[in-house]
Design a protein around this motif. Structure first.
Motif: not given
Lengths: 113, 117
Positions: A65-76
């Motif tokens: 998942f990529l959240n560009k506004s938060a500059k955050h990504l996660s791997l599930h």
């Protein structure tokens, strides 16, 4: 200056449960992101990637998942398996730089029985 | 899948000697290879980008005269650590970018553990 950060050095998850690994970045120029899995004394192996035009990419048990506004990504990882125990690195790059990657510091995932 | 090999897998040398590490793409051609260095419990730090037939591009802070890179063919890049010192002890990893493929097809070698006494 660590442009890609993985703030959790380790994570322990029970087999069958969901593993969530997080990654933050500071450089807004990055436009593609990758996750690698690494065993001790081995090179990283590619798991899954996502470009900045998407907010989700799925491949089997792995979803990024990529959240560009938060500059955050996660791997599930669902469901987690003992063989998933390894160090996971997120990496970021941007087009026009011959695929140079900037790596995070890694998160050691331990999947317990 | 694409395979990248490194040789040697581990090397121990005396301070002041030079060490050469080879990186080979076994089943594909790679116009671009990368050399990384990893300290214990640290991230992989890109040292240089190696392009076949041309000079390598070094990252800021990496001494090009100390870490000599040669990419003589589409399947081989070498990293020579010249006049090695104990602070050069590290895990060196190469990767090869499969020509014509997407940027996420960067295949990594198994790494070389260098110990300088």
């Amino acid at each position: 200056d660590q442009q890609v950060k993985q703030n959790s050095p380790s994570l322990s998850v029970q087999e069958g449960r969901i593993s969530i690994l997080n990654c933050d970045y500071t450089n807004s120029m990055f436009d593609y992101f990758l996750w690698y899995k690494k065993y001790p004394a081995e090179g990283p192996t590619f798991l899954i990637s996502i470009s900045s035009i998407k907010d989700k990419n799925e491949d089997g048990r792995f979803t990024v998942f990529l959240n560009k506004s938060a500059k955050h990504l996660s791997l599930h990882i669902v469901p987690s398996q003992p063989g998933d125990s390894a160090v996971y690195f997120c990496a970021a790059g941007y087009t026009g730089t011959a695929s140079k990657l900037t790596f995070g510091t890694g998160t050691r995932l331990q999947v317990t029985l | 899948g694409a395979v990248v090999s490194q040789h040697p897998s581990r090397v121990i040398c005396k301070s002041g000697t030079s060490v050469k590490i080879e990186c080979r793409s076994l089943d594909f051609q790679a116009t671009t290879m990368f050399w990384y260095r990893q300290f214990p419990k640290k991230s992989l730090m890109l040292m240089a980008t190696s392009n076949e037939g041309s000079k390598a591009t070094y990252e800021q802070g990496v001494e090009k005269d100390k870490f000599l890179i040669n990419h003589a063919s589409l399947t081989l890049s070498t990293l020579t650590v010249t006049s090695a010192h104990p602070e050069d002890s590290s895990f060196y990893i190469c990767s090869a970018l499969a020509s014509g493929r997407a940027p996420d097809t960067q295949y990594f070698g198994p790494g070389t553990r260098l110990t300088v006494l």
